[in-house]
Design a protein around this motif. Structure first.
Motif, PDB file in Angstrom:
ATOM      1  N   VAL A 282       0.984  -1.496  -0.113  1.00 51.20           N
ATOM      2  CA  VAL A 282      -0.428  -0.313   0.332  1.00 51.20           C
ATOM      3  C   VAL A 282       0.686   1.261  -0.156  1.00 51.20           C
ATOM      4  O   VAL A 282       0.665   1.434  -0.235  1.00 51.20           O
ATOM      5  N   ILE A 283       2.060   0.693   1.106  1.00 52.66           N
ATOM      6  CA  ILE A 283       2.396   2.691   1.081  1.00 52.66           C
ATOM      7  C   ILE A 283       3.279   2.539  -0.836  1.00 52.66           C
ATOM      8  O   ILE A 283       3.653   4.016  -0.842  1.00 52.66           O
ATOM      9  N   PHE A 284       3.702   1.291  -1.812  1.00 53.16           N
ATOM     10  CA  PHE A 284       4.523   1.590  -2.724  1.00 53.16           C
ATOM     11  C   PHE A 284       3.895   2.313  -3.372  1.00 53.16           C
ATOM     12  O   PHE A 284       3.631   3.120  -4.095  1.00 53.16           O
ATOM     13  N   ASN A 285       2.211   1.887  -3.765  1.00 54.08           N
ATOM     14  CA  ASN A 285       1.413   2.362  -4.121  1.00 54.08           C
ATOM     15  C   ASN A 285       1.155   3.289  -4.172  1.00 54.08           C
ATOM     16  O   ASN A 285       1.303   5.061  -4.916  1.00 54.08           O
ATOM     17  N   LYS A 286       1.325   4.281  -2.593  1.00 54.69           N
ATOM     18  CA  LYS A 286       0.575   5.742  -3.151  1.00 54.69           C
ATOM     19  C   LYS A 286       2.217   6.899  -2.643  1.00 54.69           C
ATOM     20  O   LYS A 286       2.273   7.447  -3.191  1.00 54.69           O
ATOM     21  N   VAL A 287       3.719   5.574  -2.938  1.00 56.15           N
ATOM     22  CA  VAL A 287       4.565   6.393  -3.130  1.00 56.15           C
ATOM     23  C   VAL A 287       4.706   6.418  -4.875  1.00 56.15           C
ATOM     24  O   VAL A 287       4.727   7.631  -4.702  1.00 56.15           O
ATOM     25  N   LEU A 288       4.206   6.182  -4.981  1.00 58.50           N
ATOM     26  CA  LEU A 288       4.087   5.831  -6.718  1.00 58.50           C
ATOM     27  C   LEU A 288       3.185   6.894  -7.086  1.00 58.50           C
ATOM     28  O   LEU A 288       3.963   7.765  -8.047  1.00 58.50           O
ATOM     29  N   LEU A 289       2.488   6.753  -7.199  1.00 59.69           N
ATOM     30  CA  LEU A 289       0.783   7.865  -7.925  1.00 59.69           C
ATOM     31  C   LEU A 289       1.377   9.042  -7.414  1.00 59.69           C
ATOM     32  O   LEU A 289       1.009  10.233  -7.729  1.00 59.69           O
ATOM     33  N   GLY A 290       2.010   9.559  -5.698  1.00 57.71           N
ATOM     34  CA  GLY A 290       2.057  10.256  -5.399  1.00 57.71           C
ATOM     35  C   GLY A 290       3.707  11.562  -6.237  1.00 57.71           C
ATOM     36  O   GLY A 290       3.370  12.328  -6.477  1.00 57.71           O
ATOM     37  N   TYR A 291       3.930  10.338  -6.643  1.00 58.89           N
ATOM     38  CA  TYR A 291       5.054  10.947  -6.757  1.00 58.89           C
ATOM     39  C   TYR A 291       5.276  11.572  -8.148  1.00 58.89           C
ATOM     40  O   TYR A 291       5.581  12.332  -9.332  1.00 58.89           O
ATOM     41  N   LYS A 292       4.584  10.513  -9.085  1.00 58.14           N
ATOM     42  CA  LYS A 292       4.120  10.825 -10.842  1.00 58.14           C
ATOM     43  C   LYS A 292       2.952  12.132 -10.712  1.00 58.14           C
ATOM     44  O   LYS A 292       3.175  12.704 -11.960  1.00 58.14           O
ATOM     45  N   THR A 293       2.391  12.453  -9.681  1.00 60.76           N
ATOM     46  CA  THR A 293       1.409  13.347  -9.666  1.00 60.76           C
ATOM     47  C   THR A 293       2.595  14.593  -9.664  1.00 60.76           C
ATOM     48  O   THR A 293       2.502  15.444 -10.329  1.00 60.76           O
ATOM     49  N   LEU A 294       3.229  14.907  -8.624  1.00 63.17           N
ATOM     50  CA  LEU A 294       3.831  15.899  -8.288  1.00 63.17           C
ATOM     51  C   LEU A 294       5.124  15.683  -9.656  1.00 63.17           C
ATOM     52  O   LEU A 294       5.235  16.951  -9.430  1.00 63.17           O
ATOM     53  N   TYR A 295       5.550  15.059 -10.225  1.00 62.24           N
ATOM     54  CA  TYR A 295       6.372  14.999 -11.364  1.00 62.24           C
ATOM     55  C   TYR A 295       5.488  16.344 -13.012  1.00 62.24           C
ATOM     56  O   TYR A 295       5.645  16.801 -13.245  1.00 62.24           O
TER      57      TYR A 295
ATOM     58  N   SER B 208       7.994   9.904 -14.728  1.00 57.20           N
ATOM     59  CA  SER B 208       8.850   9.937 -15.323  1.00 57.20           C
ATOM     60  C   SER B 208       8.205   9.962 -16.316  1.00 57.20           C
ATOM     61  O   SER B 208       8.448  10.900 -17.552  1.00 57.20           O
ATOM     62  N   GLY B 209       7.318   8.918 -17.285  1.00 64.54           N
ATOM     63  CA  GLY B 209       6.577   8.336 -18.019  1.00 64.54           C
ATOM     64  C   GLY B 209       7.808   8.085 -19.093  1.00 64.54           C
ATOM     65  O   GLY B 209       6.934   7.455 -19.493  1.00 64.54           O
ATOM     66  N   VAL B 210       8.554   7.178 -18.651  1.00 64.41           N
ATOM     67  CA  VAL B 210       9.293   6.789 -19.885  1.00 64.41           C
ATOM     68  C   VAL B 210       8.822   5.160 -19.706  1.00 64.41           C
ATOM     69  O   VAL B 210       8.278   4.799 -18.468  1.00 64.41           O
ATOM     70  N   GLN B 211       9.271   4.565 -20.427  1.00 62.58           N
ATOM     71  CA  GLN B 211       8.830   3.224 -20.971  1.00 62.58           C
ATOM     72  C   GLN B 211       9.408   1.874 -19.971  1.00 62.58           C
ATOM     73  O   GLN B 211      10.356   1.634 -19.559  1.00 62.58           O
ATOM     74  N   GLY B 212       8.739   1.937 -19.193  1.00 61.66           N
ATOM     75  CA  GLY B 212       9.403   0.494 -18.136  1.00 61.66           C
ATOM     76  C   GLY B 212       7.637   0.028 -17.177  1.00 61.66           C
ATOM     77  O   GLY B 212       7.430   1.025 -16.899  1.00 61.66           O
ATOM     78  N   GLY B 213       8.513  -1.449 -16.548  1.00 59.96           N
ATOM     79  CA  GLY B 213       7.174  -1.857 -15.973  1.00 59.96           C
ATOM     80  C   GLY B 213       7.679  -2.056 -13.935  1.00 59.96           C
ATOM     81  O   GLY B 213       8.862  -1.740 -13.860  1.00 59.96           O
ATOM     82  N   ILE B 214       6.400  -2.370 -13.389  1.00 60.33           N
ATOM     83  CA  ILE B 214       6.815  -2.057 -11.919  1.00 60.33           C
ATOM     84  C   ILE B 214       6.743  -3.950 -11.339  1.00 60.33           C
ATOM     85  O   ILE B 214       7.395  -3.944  -9.704  1.00 60.33           O
ATOM     86  N   PHE B 215       7.213  -4.514 -11.941  1.00 58.08           N
ATOM     87  CA  PHE B 215       6.708  -6.377 -11.443  1.00 58.08           C
ATOM     88  C   PHE B 215       7.748  -6.784 -11.071  1.00 58.08           C
ATOM     89  O   PHE B 215       7.683  -6.924  -9.594  1.00 58.08           O
TER      90      PHE B 215
END
Length: 514
Positions: free
Chosen positions: A253-266, A332-339
């Protein structure tokens, strides 16, 4: 309405085997095999390319003199500019690729097969060279989906068949990324379609089998984690598994929040995207010189964490570092996954908990691999919310079928923790961000199939009593092999398979009605 008479007529003329006649089955198998062949080749070469880029980067970054560092900064800055132009050329190629495939199934996107494949492939390789903490599985999925769409155009397929072949390609791509064919198929059924039916199952399994043959036999690629866990965890560890499930559920859950939070900030940073990307590439390199183990997808790191003990503080730093670096790179939106990064975070979380339990005298050192793989399954379930896929993927990649109960326990507990904390699945959140404010490219009608579950509240009622919106039309109902054309007085029963027509723009919302 005389259902008995209709049933006899339907079962005689429209049973499953007549509905899927020999010609249709052969066509689906062959088309799925073609998609699997090219999806396997694309995924396998992409996987080899990632491995080469990782080795090349490690060799270059081993030289830490001033001249070498300056040349490396110049190189990664150039890679940042390339990434900008690739994304500008084909915006749909950015990010994981899995939300794009799901959006394609809903009729929200209409990706251009060739530009997406080229940009995803090249971008993924260049980002790996720079050391981005991203996985190859998302790009492999979208690459396979683009290949499936290209094959559908070649055969001039209908919209429905096009989506099926895109799905089969996505499964072939995931299979090639991890050498996990069953997980590739389940990914399509559980994550992309959230259902399965013969016309989807046949080409999907055909694609994953051919893709796995290409990956394993022709390219000689093994399951990506490179280690096996043959010995099962004793049953008396059940209490430990519950604690582990809670812990990795919270980490997910922390990972999801940090990931989406930084994407918003970026996205809020008001400078040119090319400059932002160049800064991101240079920053990743700077981090890599100090903490090289955080760079790349991290599949080799998973093996190390499962086979060697590390200090609890070091493992905690890996968890935090991987969460923040993956969020920084992905945002940053570059090509890459998170699995793969998620699996590394899960593995380090499991190793951390094992170290804590050893300190407290609650565990034995020889069970480190079992705890690590259980944590990997659990964190996947808490982030992507596909428990069956999470269990099978870890089992296939580590050949640890003797630990199915242990992995299953941690996975279910972790899944429930994420549900109780009301954190939405990460791919759903990413897809919502992509489509927010976007008007679909087409308003044409589309079809979907759904099955009435045991828990449905719509059984035993006439269709006219259900309040189904007028723009939704139930075209046919399959019940016990019989195909029924419904009217207003038809009642739904548990197990009914519905063929539904609705506007393409509201497919997902309409699926939720049933």
């Amino acid at each position: 309405m005389n259902f008995g008479k209709i049933g006899k007529i339907a079962s005689k003329n429209n049973d499953m085997f007549n509905h899927l006649n020999t010609k249709i089955i052969i066509e689906m198998v062959l088309k799925g095999a073609i998609v699997g062949l090219f999806g396997g080749i694309g995924g396998a070469t992409f996987r080899y390319g990632i491995q080469f880029m990782d080795s090349f980067r490690e060799n270059l970054m081993s030289y830490t003199d001033v001249t070498s560092v300056i040349l490396w900064i110049i190189l990664v800055s150039f890679l940042g500019i390339i990434a900008y132009f690739l994304l500008k050329w084909e915006p749909m190629s950015g990010g994981s690729g899995i939300p794009q495939i799901e959006g394609e199934m809903m009729g929200l996107f209409d990706m251009r097969a060739v530009p997406v494949a080229v940009s995803k492939y090249l971008g993924g390789l260049f980002n790996a060279l720079a050391g981005f903490s991203l996985g190859r599985e998302g790009p492999s999925v979208q690459l396979g989906g683009a290949i499936g769409k290209g094959v559908s155009k070649l055969f001039k397929s209908t919209l429905r068949e096009e989506r099926i072949l895109i799905s089969a390609g996505a499964a072939a791509g995931l299979t090639a990324a991890f050498s996990a064919p069953v997980s590739g198929a389940v990914f399509v059924f559980e994550e992309v379609h959230k259902s399965f039916y013969p016309k989807l199952v046949i080409p999907t399994f055909s694609a994953v089998l051919v893709s796995n043959f290409v990956t394993s036999v022709i390219f000689d690629l093994k399951p990506s984690l490179g280690f096996s866990v043959m010995k099962g965890l004793p049953l008396y560890y059940f209490g430990h598994l519950l604690l582990l499930g809670v812990f990795v559920g919270i980490v997910g859950v922390i990972f999801n929040k940090v990931l989406l939070g930084y994407k918003t900030l970026y996205n809020k940073i008001k400078i040119h995207n090319a400059i932002k990307l160049v800064i991101t590439f240079i920053a990743v390199s700077a981090i890599g010189y100090s903490y090289h183990e955080l760079l790349g997808g991290g599949n080799s790191l998973v093996g190390m964490l499962a086979q060697h003990r590390y200090a609890a503080m070091y493992l905690f730093m890996i968890i935090c570092g991987k969460i923040f670096l993956t969020s920084f790179c992905f945002g940053s939106g570059v090509q890459g996954g998170i699995f793969l990064p998620i699996l590394v975070i899960g593995a380090s979380s499991g190793a951390f908990m094992q170290e804590i339990m050893l300190t407290l005298g609650m565990s034995l050192p020889q069970y480190l691999p079992q705890i690590v793989i259980c944590a990997m399954g659990g964190i996947l379930a808490s982030t992507i919310r596909s428990p069956l896929l999470s269990i099978l993927l870890v089992l296939e990649m580590t050949n640890s079928f003797n630990n199915i109960y242990a992995i299953g326990t941690v996975t279910i507990v972790s899944y429930l923790v994420a549900e109780l904390l009301k954190e939405p699945p990460v791919y759903d959140s990413l897809l919502w961000r992509m489509i927010k404010g976007v008007v679909p490219t087409s308003l044409e009608q589309t079809f979907f199939e759904t099955k009435i579950p045991v828990t449905s509240t719509k059984t035993g009622k006439k269709l006219k009593e259900l309040g189904i919106p007028q723009h939704i039309l139930i075209v046919s109902i399959e019940r016990l092999g019989a195909h029924i054309v419904p009217d207003a007085n038809t009642t739904l029963q548990v197990g009914d398979s519905l063929s539904v027509s609705c506007p393409k723009k509201s497919t997902q919302r309409n699926k939720e009605i049933f």
